[in-house]
Design a protein around this motif. Structure first.
Motif, PDB file in Angstrom:
ATOM      1  N   PHE A   9       0.831  -1.197   0.000  1.00  0.00           N
ATOM      2  CA  PHE A   9       0.000   0.000   0.000  1.00  0.00           C
ATOM      3  C   PHE A   9       0.874   1.259   0.000  1.00  0.00           C
ATOM      4  O   PHE A   9       0.632   2.191  -0.769  1.00  0.00           O
ATOM      5  N   GLU A  10       1.872   1.290   0.859  1.00  0.00           N
ATOM      6  CA  GLU A  10       2.735   2.468   0.950  1.00  0.00           C
ATOM      7  C   GLU A  10       3.470   2.736  -0.353  1.00  0.00           C
ATOM      8  O   GLU A  10       3.711   3.888  -0.710  1.00  0.00           O
ATOM      9  N   ALA A  11       3.788   1.689  -1.095  1.00  0.00           N
ATOM     10  CA  ALA A  11       4.455   1.847  -2.391  1.00  0.00           C
ATOM     11  C   ALA A  11       3.476   2.209  -3.502  1.00  0.00           C
ATOM     12  O   ALA A  11       3.897   2.588  -4.592  1.00  0.00           O
ATOM     13  N   SER A  12       2.170   2.117  -3.226  1.00  0.00           N
ATOM     14  CA  SER A  12       1.148   2.317  -4.262  1.00  0.00           C
ATOM     15  C   SER A  12       0.226   3.494  -3.985  1.00  0.00           C
ATOM     16  O   SER A  12      -0.825   3.610  -4.609  1.00  0.00           O
ATOM     17  N   GLN A  13       0.582   4.380  -3.079  1.00  0.00           N
ATOM     18  CA  GLN A  13      -0.332   5.458  -2.696  1.00  0.00           C
ATOM     19  C   GLN A  13      -0.666   6.401  -3.843  1.00  0.00           C
ATOM     20  O   GLN A  13      -1.699   7.050  -3.818  1.00  0.00           O
ATOM     21  N   ASP A  14       0.180   6.491  -4.867  1.00  0.00           N
ATOM     22  CA  ASP A  14      -0.104   7.345  -6.014  1.00  0.00           C
ATOM     23  C   ASP A  14      -0.886   6.624  -7.107  1.00  0.00           C
ATOM     24  O   ASP A  14      -1.237   7.225  -8.114  1.00  0.00           O
ATOM     25  N   HIS A  15      -1.159   5.352  -6.920  1.00  0.00           N
ATOM     26  CA  HIS A  15      -1.917   4.588  -7.916  1.00  0.00           C
ATOM     27  C   HIS A  15      -3.341   5.149  -7.985  1.00  0.00           C
ATOM     28  O   HIS A  15      -3.956   5.443  -6.951  1.00  0.00           O
ATOM     29  N   PRO A  16      -3.896   5.298  -9.193  1.00  0.00           N
ATOM     30  CA  PRO A  16      -5.255   5.858  -9.325  1.00  0.00           C
ATOM     31  C   PRO A  16      -6.317   5.117  -8.512  1.00  0.00           C
ATOM     32  O   PRO A  16      -7.224   5.740  -7.965  1.00  0.00           O
ATOM     33  N   PHE A  17      -6.226   3.805  -8.416  1.00  0.00           N
ATOM     34  CA  PHE A  17      -7.201   3.037  -7.642  1.00  0.00           C
ATOM     35  C   PHE A  17      -7.152   3.442  -6.169  1.00  0.00           C
ATOM     36  O   PHE A  17      -8.192   3.689  -5.544  1.00  0.00           O
ATOM     37  N   VAL A  18      -5.960   3.533  -5.613  1.00  0.00           N
ATOM     38  CA  VAL A  18      -5.803   3.888  -4.199  1.00  0.00           C
ATOM     39  C   VAL A  18      -6.265   5.327  -3.971  1.00  0.00           C
ATOM     40  O   VAL A  18      -6.990   5.607  -3.010  1.00  0.00           O
ATOM     41  N   ARG A  19      -5.885   6.230  -4.851  1.00  0.00           N
ATOM     42  CA  ARG A  19      -6.313   7.631  -4.723  1.00  0.00           C
ATOM     43  C   ARG A  19      -7.833   7.743  -4.772  1.00  0.00           C
ATOM     44  O   ARG A  19      -8.439   8.452  -3.972  1.00  0.00           O
ATOM     45  N   PHE A  32      -9.534   6.625  -1.489  1.00  0.00           N
ATOM     46  CA  PHE A  32      -9.449   7.573  -0.385  1.00  0.00           C
ATOM     47  C   PHE A  32     -10.152   8.898  -0.681  1.00  0.00           C
ATOM     48  O   PHE A  32     -10.667   9.538   0.236  1.00  0.00           O
ATOM     49  N   GLU A  33     -10.210   9.296  -1.939  1.00  0.00           N
ATOM     50  CA  GLU A  33     -10.881  10.556  -2.284  1.00  0.00           C
ATOM     51  C   GLU A  33     -12.391  10.417  -2.289  1.00  0.00           C
ATOM     52  O   GLU A  33     -13.099  11.332  -1.881  1.00  0.00           O
ATOM     53  N   GLU A  34     -12.901   9.284  -2.753  1.00  0.00           N
ATOM     54  CA  GLU A  34     -14.345   9.112  -2.908  1.00  0.00           C
ATOM     55  C   GLU A  34     -14.986   8.240  -1.835  1.00  0.00           C
ATOM     56  O   GLU A  34     -16.207   8.210  -1.716  1.00  0.00           O
ATOM     57  N   GLY A  35     -14.183   7.517  -1.108  1.00  0.00           N
ATOM     58  CA  GLY A  35     -14.730   6.509  -0.212  1.00  0.00           C
ATOM     59  C   GLY A  35     -15.048   6.971   1.183  1.00  0.00           C
ATOM     60  O   GLY A  35     -14.789   8.096   1.576  1.00  0.00           O
ATOM     61  N   ARG A  36     -15.613   6.048   1.907  1.00  0.00           N
ATOM     62  CA  ARG A  36     -15.924   6.221   3.322  1.00  0.00           C
ATOM     63  C   ARG A  36     -14.894   5.401   4.101  1.00  0.00           C
ATOM     64  O   ARG A  36     -14.815   4.190   3.948  1.00  0.00           O
ATOM     65  N   SER A  37     -14.131   6.083   4.930  1.00  0.00           N
ATOM     66  CA  SER A  37     -13.079   5.422   5.690  1.00  0.00           C
ATOM     67  C   SER A  37     -13.634   4.941   7.028  1.00  0.00           C
ATOM     68  O   SER A  37     -14.254   5.710   7.773  1.00  0.00           O
ATOM     69  N   TYR A  38     -13.414   3.667   7.330  1.00  0.00           N
ATOM     70  CA  TYR A  38     -13.849   3.082   8.589  1.00  0.00           C
ATOM     71  C   TYR A  38     -12.681   2.917   9.558  1.00  0.00           C
ATOM     72  O   TYR A  38     -12.886   2.842  10.750  1.00  0.00           O
TER      73      TYR A  38
END
Length: 109
Positions: A89-99, A102-108
């Motif tokens: 995850f830390e290596a993929s934080q700039d990946h469009p899926f990960v972005r 976090f931009e559109e989702g609901r964080s639990y």
């Protein structure tokens, strides 16, 4: 057909059950998709979950994916669960899926 509140409750149910089972191992749990945003218009509702675990655990990954499927069936929602170990995850934080998660989702978590 279900309304948006039942779709939101599906995401809530998944998050609650995942945390009950794997709470100490979960670094992030984000649910996103049209059903969570409420723009599914009652058709083909779906949501996706990104679960970041502290360590790579293939058994936990499979169980979380299965949990997503079960919750989806219970609530009439198409689900997809993606599990990443924290180092990936830390290596993929700039990946469009990960972005997007976090931009559109609901964080639990």
């Amino acid at each position: 057909m279900s309304d948006g509140s039942s779709q939101g409750s599906a995401a809530d149910a998944f998050a609650e059950r995942a945390q009950a089972e794997y709470g100490d191992s979960i670094r992030h749990l984000v649910v996103f998709g049209d059903a969570v945003r409420g723009d599914d218009h009652g058709m083909h509702t779906e949501w996706e979950a990104l679960v970041v675990l502290e360590d790579h655990d293939e058994a936990a990954e499979q169980q979380l994916e299965g949990l997503g499927e079960r919750v989806g069936l219970e609530h009439g929602v198409v689900t997809s669960v993606y599990v990443l170990p924290v180092e990936r995850f830390e290596a993929s934080q700039d990946h469009p899926f990960v972005r997007t998660a976090f931009e559109e989702g609901r964080s639990y978590v």
